[in-house]
Write an enzyme that holds these catalytic residues in place. Structure first.
Site, PDB file in Angstrom:
ATOM      1  N   TYR A 193       0.865  -1.180   0.000  1.00  0.00           N
ATOM      2  CA  TYR A 193       0.000   0.000   0.000  1.00  0.00           C
ATOM      3  C   TYR A 193       0.899   1.226   0.000  1.00  0.00           C
ATOM      4  O   TYR A 193       1.862   1.310   0.766  1.00  0.00           O
ATOM      5  CB  TYR A 193      -0.884   0.006   1.260  1.00  0.00           C
ATOM      6  CG  TYR A 193      -1.729   1.249   1.394  1.00  0.00           C
ATOM      7  CD1 TYR A 193      -3.035   1.267   0.915  1.00  0.00           C
ATOM      8  CD2 TYR A 193      -1.220   2.412   1.983  1.00  0.00           C
ATOM      9  CE1 TYR A 193      -3.817   2.410   1.021  1.00  0.00           C
ATOM     10  CE2 TYR A 193      -1.984   3.560   2.088  1.00  0.00           C
ATOM     11  CZ  TYR A 193      -3.283   3.558   1.608  1.00  0.00           C
ATOM     12  OH  TYR A 193      -4.047   4.696   1.709  1.00  0.00           O
ATOM     13  N   GLU A 237      -3.211   7.496  -4.276  1.00  0.00           N
ATOM     14  CA  GLU A 237      -3.136   6.214  -3.581  1.00  0.00           C
ATOM     15  C   GLU A 237      -2.977   5.048  -4.552  1.00  0.00           C
ATOM     16  O   GLU A 237      -3.603   5.026  -5.608  1.00  0.00           O
ATOM     17  CB  GLU A 237      -4.420   6.015  -2.760  1.00  0.00           C
ATOM     18  CG  GLU A 237      -4.425   4.770  -1.897  1.00  0.00           C
ATOM     19  CD  GLU A 237      -5.799   4.522  -1.289  1.00  0.00           C
ATOM     20  OE1 GLU A 237      -5.926   4.638  -0.061  1.00  0.00           O
ATOM     21  OE2 GLU A 237      -6.735   4.213  -2.034  1.00  0.00           O
TER      22      GLU A 237
END
Ligand code: GDP
Ligand code: MN
Length: 391
Positions: free
Chosen positions: A109, A199
């Site tokens: 992530y 993101e």
């Protein structure tokens, strides 16, 4: 403003962030053709919609043939997609992204957001990617690493090393190098495009050792759109709440909420206070609407029309403290809206301030049925009672 995954991936490429090859498709046949032109099997068919959690909701399908890509695309395009973020009614999907499927070895992530309390960007990295980061943070907070960035100095190579060398077990040197470069690239993209969020989840290392952004999310700070003209053009009107889009057209500050009491107020502060008293009285506001200090009769009419279009609204509270917006202008706007749309729900009005007598006279002289409240607390009590009665 939010970007679609495929739009964000185009921008990623310009910043040296590798993404899988893909094509956009608006029909099953388009998806079939796209798969034929891309390397596979497998291929991945992904719903392009402004909502996360698509994977779990059936909006991301791994397929083994162009025919399967066609079927998957049709299913996604023909049914509203329900995810954790869409609400139970789901969202219509207008396009799918067909991509070359990758064999995932590891999922990470990586994101850049603004930390408001420290007033600076923060790069967030986790080796537990692929899952929702909120869950990772709740269960294994030690796996969520952060690097705060001094905006004047920018992203520093030592910060990339601090994040990358914490990965356990450590990836090979080539992948590690790409990962570290990619962190800086995402930071530069974030700054260059006035993002509020950039993101990648998951950022993967494939079985072949390649680093790829399999997902991409970019939100742009609306205050930056004036200088992000290229990006502003990517705005997808179809993703907006139709009532909010209509309100924006008329320069009304309107935000749709989940309750059933429509509220029209002048001034953001008074609008917030009105929502508070509605809640204090035990009910829920259906919207925030600040018609603004200098609202015209036309804007008042439009505002009321928008409230009336919301099927959840069971009572309306108009709370105006006439300053620059005079009470007579408000009254005429309300009557104009009432003429176009029959108001079938109870209407409670609280008027004070400039030209209040004239405003009241206009309303009383009309055929409009409404109740007058002497102050804001009474107004909230009255609407709440009306909603309870009709329940
Ligand atoms: P989201 O659920 O909306 O965040 O959509 P993602 O783009 O993150 O996709 C959801 C999940 O699908 C990912 O976490 C991956 O596990 C899986 N996925 C996406 N693309 C591929 C792919 O090319 N190959 C494989 N094996 N899995 C994929
Ligand atoms: Mn994702």
């Amino acid at each position: 403003m939010k970007l679609h995954e495929y739009q964000a991936k185009e921008i990623f490429k310009k910043f040296g962030i590798p993404v899988p090859s893909g094509k956009i498709a608006a029909s099953g046949d388009d998806a079939f053709k796209a798969a034929r032109e891309l390397k596979g099997p497998p291929w991945v068919v992904k719903a392009q919609v402004h909502a996360g959690g698509r994977g779990k909701g059936g909006g991301v399908r791994v397929v083994k043939s162009p025919d399967e890509a066609k079927t998957a695309a049709k299913e996604i395009l023909d049914n509203p997609l329900v995810t954790k973020q869409t609400g139970p009614e789901g969202k219509k999907v207008h396009q799918v992204l067909v991509e070359e499927g990758v064999e995932i070895d590891r999922e990470f992530y990586l994101a850049v957001v603004i930390d408001r309390s420290l007033a600076r960007p923060v790069v967030i990295f986790s080796q537990a990617g692929g899952m929702e980061i909120e869950e990772v943070a709740a269960r294994t907070p030690e796996l969520v690493l952060k690097q705060f960035v001094d905006p004047k100095a920018g992203w520093m190579p030592f910060q990339a090393r601090a994040l990358a060398y914490a990965i356990d077990p450590l990836p090979g040197p080539e992948a590690l190098k790409v990962l570290m470069a990619l962190m800086g690239n995402l930071y530069r993209l974030f700054i260059a495009h006035d993002c509020s969020l950039a993101e990648i989840n998951p950022l993967v290392i494939t079985k072949q050792g390649k680093v790829l952004a399999v997902d991409a999310k970019m939100n742009i700070d609306d205050n930056g759109l004036a200088r992000q003209k290229e990006i502003a053009r990517l705005d997808d009107e179809r993703e907006k709440d139709p009532l909010e889009a209509k309100a924006a057209e008329h320069n009304l500050n309107y935000i749709r909420l989940n309750g059933n009491i429509g509220a029209m107020v002048n001034g953001a502060g008074l609008a917030m206070a009105t929502m508070d008293v509605i809640k204090l009285a035990g009910a829920e506001p259906a919207n925030f609407l600040d018609v603004g200090g200098g609202a015209s009769e036309e804007m008042v009419t439009r505002g009321l029309e928008i409230i009336l279009e919301d099927k959840n609204v069971r009572a309306i509270l108009i709370n105006i403290f006439g300053g620059i917006l005079r009470c007579d202008v408000l009254a005429r706007g309300v009557l104009a809206a009432a003429e176009k749309t029959a108001i079938k729900v109870p209407l409670i009005v609280r008027l004070e301030g400039t030209n209040v007598e004239e405003g009241r006279k206009i309303l009383q002289g009309s055929r409009l049925k409404f109740m007058v409240a002497k102050d804001i607390a009474e107004a909230a009590q009255m609407v709440t009672q009306q909603v309870r009665r009709s329940a």
